[in-house]
Design a protein around this motif. Structure first.
Motif, PDB file in Angstrom:
ATOM      1  N   MET A   1       0.766  -1.225  -0.207  1.00 57.34           N
ATOM      2  CA  MET A   1      -0.054   0.045  -0.060  1.00 57.34           C
ATOM      3  C   MET A   1       0.884   1.128   0.168  1.00 57.34           C
ATOM      4  O   MET A   1       1.804   1.372   0.703  1.00 57.34           O
ATOM      5  N   LEU A   2       0.516   2.233  -0.818  1.00 59.63           N
ATOM      6  CA  LEU A   2       1.492   3.331  -0.995  1.00 59.63           C
ATOM      7  C   LEU A   2       1.026   4.506   0.175  1.00 59.63           C
ATOM      8  O   LEU A   2      -0.214   4.797   0.478  1.00 59.63           O
ATOM      9  N   SER A   3       2.020   4.635   0.929  1.00 59.70           N
ATOM     10  CA  SER A   3       1.794   5.837   2.142  1.00 59.70           C
ATOM     11  C   SER A   3       1.593   7.028   1.531  1.00 59.70           C
ATOM     12  O   SER A   3       2.242   7.551   0.459  1.00 59.70           O
ATOM     13  N   ALA A   4       1.016   7.871   2.468  1.00 59.02           N
ATOM     14  CA  ALA A   4       0.751   9.271   2.025  1.00 59.02           C
ATOM     15  C   ALA A   4       2.230  10.171   1.975  1.00 59.02           C
ATOM     16  O   ALA A   4       2.382  10.759   1.037  1.00 59.02           O
ATOM     17  N   GLY A   5       3.274   9.634   2.632  1.00 60.86           N
ATOM     18  CA  GLY A   5       4.628  10.232   2.682  1.00 60.86           C
ATOM     19  C   GLY A   5       5.136   9.829   1.167  1.00 60.86           C
ATOM     20  O   GLY A   5       5.743  10.753   0.656  1.00 60.86           O
ATOM     21  N   ALA A   6       4.774   8.597   0.806  1.00 54.97           N
ATOM     22  CA  ALA A   6       5.472   8.095  -0.455  1.00 54.97           C
ATOM     23  C   ALA A   6       4.964   8.859  -1.727  1.00 54.97           C
ATOM     24  O   ALA A   6       5.444   9.309  -2.778  1.00 54.97           O
ATOM     25  N   LEU A   7       3.551   8.951  -1.558  1.00 52.72           N
ATOM     26  CA  LEU A   7       2.627   9.665  -2.349  1.00 52.72           C
ATOM     27  C   LEU A   7       3.273  11.183  -2.573  1.00 52.72           C
ATOM     28  O   LEU A   7       3.362  11.817  -3.523  1.00 52.72           O
ATOM     29  N   ARG A   8       3.301  11.779  -1.469  1.00 52.04           N
ATOM     30  CA  ARG A   8       3.731  13.124  -1.343  1.00 52.04           C
ATOM     31  C   ARG A   8       5.061  13.338  -2.103  1.00 52.04           C
ATOM     32  O   ARG A   8       5.425  14.220  -2.857  1.00 52.04           O
ATOM     33  N   ALA A   9       5.911  12.230  -1.899  1.00 50.84           N
ATOM     34  CA  ALA A   9       7.427  12.617  -2.658  1.00 50.84           C
ATOM     35  C   ALA A   9       7.148  12.416  -4.059  1.00 50.84           C
ATOM     36  O   ALA A   9       7.892  13.034  -4.830  1.00 50.84           O
ATOM     37  N   HIS A  10       6.168  11.350  -4.572  1.00 50.48           N
ATOM     38  CA  HIS A  10       5.794  11.192  -5.921  1.00 50.48           C
ATOM     39  C   HIS A  10       5.345  12.618  -6.529  1.00 50.48           C
ATOM     40  O   HIS A  10       5.611  12.851  -7.715  1.00 50.48           O
ATOM     41  N   LEU A  11       4.219  13.050  -5.675  1.00 50.90           N
ATOM     42  CA  LEU A  11       3.626  14.257  -6.170  1.00 50.90           C
ATOM     43  C   LEU A  11       4.929  15.527  -6.581  1.00 50.90           C
ATOM     44  O   LEU A  11       4.657  15.949  -7.989  1.00 50.90           O
ATOM     45  N   LEU A  12       5.696  15.594  -5.793  1.00 52.24           N
ATOM     46  CA  LEU A  12       6.859  16.578  -6.080  1.00 52.24           C
ATOM     47  C   LEU A  12       7.756  16.176  -6.867  1.00 52.24           C
ATOM     48  O   LEU A  12       8.129  17.049  -8.045  1.00 52.24           O
ATOM     49  N   ALA A  13       8.189  14.859  -7.056  1.00 50.74           N
ATOM     50  CA  ALA A  13       9.176  14.330  -8.017  1.00 50.74           C
ATOM     51  C   ALA A  13       8.641  14.283  -9.631  1.00 50.74           C
ATOM     52  O   ALA A  13       9.153  14.713 -10.516  1.00 50.74           O
ATOM     53  N   ALA A  14       7.175  14.089  -9.833  1.00 48.07           N
ATOM     54  CA  ALA A  14       6.573  14.250 -11.095  1.00 48.07           C
ATOM     55  C   ALA A  14       5.913  15.833 -11.161  1.00 48.07           C
ATOM     56  O   ALA A  14       5.250  15.533 -12.403  1.00 48.07           O
ATOM     57  N   ARG A  15       6.040  16.466 -10.427  1.00 45.33           N
ATOM     58  CA  ARG A  15       5.781  17.842 -10.557  1.00 45.33           C
ATOM     59  C   ARG A  15       4.211  17.969 -10.827  1.00 45.33           C
ATOM     60  O   ARG A  15       3.684  18.836 -11.365  1.00 45.33           O
ATOM     61  N   LEU A  16       3.443  17.126 -10.088  1.00 41.30           N
ATOM     62  CA  LEU A  16       2.085  16.977  -9.969  1.00 41.30           C
ATOM     63  C   LEU A  16       1.694  18.184  -9.040  1.00 41.30           C
ATOM     64  O   LEU A  16       0.632  18.746  -8.925  1.00 41.30           O
ATOM     65  N   ALA A  17       2.530  18.257  -7.744  1.00 42.50           N
ATOM     66  CA  ALA A  17       2.388  19.249  -7.177  1.00 42.50           C
ATOM     67  C   ALA A  17       3.740  19.977  -6.827  1.00 42.50           C
ATOM     68  O   ALA A  17       4.681  19.520  -7.465  1.00 42.50           O
ATOM     69  N   GLY A  18       3.809  20.984  -6.078  1.00 47.40           N
ATOM     70  CA  GLY A  18       5.300  21.733  -5.830  1.00 47.40           C
ATOM     71  C   GLY A  18       5.083  22.740  -6.835  1.00 47.40           C
ATOM     72  O   GLY A  18       4.108  22.905  -7.614  1.00 47.40           O
ATOM     73  N   PRO A  19       6.139  23.048  -7.557  1.00 51.73           N
ATOM     74  CA  PRO A  19       6.227  23.952  -8.732  1.00 51.73           C
ATOM     75  C   PRO A  19       5.880  23.268 -10.019  1.00 51.73           C
ATOM     76  O   PRO A  19       6.142  21.915 -10.203  1.00 51.73           O
ATOM     77  N   VAL A  20       4.720  23.578 -10.521  1.00 44.51           N
ATOM     78  CA  VAL A  20       3.969  22.896 -11.653  1.00 44.51           C
ATOM     79  C   VAL A  20       4.316  23.340 -13.059  1.00 44.51           C
ATOM     80  O   VAL A  20       4.772  24.723 -13.042  1.00 44.51           O
ATOM     81  N   ALA A  21       3.838  22.801 -14.114  1.00 44.45           N
ATOM     82  CA  ALA A  21       4.191  23.518 -15.219  1.00 44.45           C
ATOM     83  C   ALA A  21       3.441  24.526 -15.761  1.00 44.45           C
ATOM     84  O   ALA A  21       3.685  25.686 -16.535  1.00 44.45           O
TER      85      ALA A  21
END
Length: 271
Positions: A1-21
């Protein structure tokens, strides 16, 4: 199961969140047009309240985490990953209720090139849980205003997800469909469902006009929105959109797969 922490890291790495396009200029332009009630950015919503550009900047800062500073007028926009996670949790909770109640659902996207896989996985899981995944008005024509003028599109469903295809598009299944913000397809689908005697969806899931168009007609609706999509967040603020999830809606389709796993796990719908 993907944890909230792991998903948060993915959001930032994929630029789904953080600085976005999505650029700050693009977002501010959308807020200006929304304040002027331009239908291109209203995407089916008819707000009850008066929304001026400063109001929209404040709302989007609260809902998405963009800068609330009116002097910030250029560069990349920013989405707070914590807000994305909180909204995904609310999204998953509503999915779980729909599955438990075996509610009829309608899914549609104006971003088929990017988000079809995300919605298709939800449609499959909801169907497996006993929900009727509706496909009203399949094959019907709808005239949509584009930057090239009025164009006739065809309403189609791929893996239970509604989309529109441009004139002359290849056979069903050969191409993912057209990018569209229009609320006309969901209006057409809902009207067809009503004329056929139902069932009508108890939940509409999608983006752009699919969410705002359905919510404006009184259907419960939720979906994904970028920083230049103020209509979804205004709809949420005014009570016509149940959940608006802030994220970049135009990254590679594969980058949404972790979100799919997270949402389905949170909704207890993993197969």
């Amino acid at each position: 199961m993907l944890s909230a922490g792991a998903l948060r890291a993915h959001l930032l790495a994929a630029r789904l969140a953080g600085p976005v396009a999505t650029s700050r200029e693009q977002s501010l332009r959308s807020y200006r047009l929304f304040a002027a009630r331009d239908p291109r950015v209203m995407i089916g919503l008819d707000p009850e309240w008066t929304w001026k550009q400063p109001d929209l900047v404040a709302l989007m800062a609260d809902k998405c985490g963009v800068s609330a500073d009116p002097r910030h007028t250029s560069g990349h926009d920013v989405i707070d990953p914590e807000r994305t996670l909180a909204a995904l949790d609310a999204f998953a909770e509503r999915l779980q209720v729909a599955a438990r109640n075996r509610s009829p659902v309608l899914l549609g996207t104006g971003h088929p090139h990017r988000l079809l896989g995300f919605y298709a996985a939800l449609a499959d899981a909801l169907s497996a849980a006993g929900c009727a995944v509706l496909t009203p008005a399949q094959g019907s024509c709808v005239d949509i205003t584009t930057r090239f003028g009025l164009r006739t599109h065809n309403l189609d469903y791929v893996q239970g997800v509604a989309l529109v295809r441009e004139p002359g598009a290849r056979a069903t299944g050969c191409e993912p469909g057209a990018h569209s913000h229009s609320p006309l397809p969901v209006r057409l689908a809902l009207a067809a469902a009503a004329e056929a005697g139902g069932p009508l969806p108890e939940l509409v899931i999608g983006d752009h006009g699919w969410v705002c168009g359905a919510g404006q007609l009184g259907f419960e609706a939720m979906g994904l929105g970028d920083t230049d999509d103020p209509a979804l967040f205004v709809g949420e603020a005014e009570g016509r959109v149940s959940v608006a999830v802030p994220l970049d809606d135009a990254v590679r389709s594969a980058y949404y797969r972790p979100l799919t796993r997270y949402v389905l796990n949170r909704a207890c719908l993993s197969q």
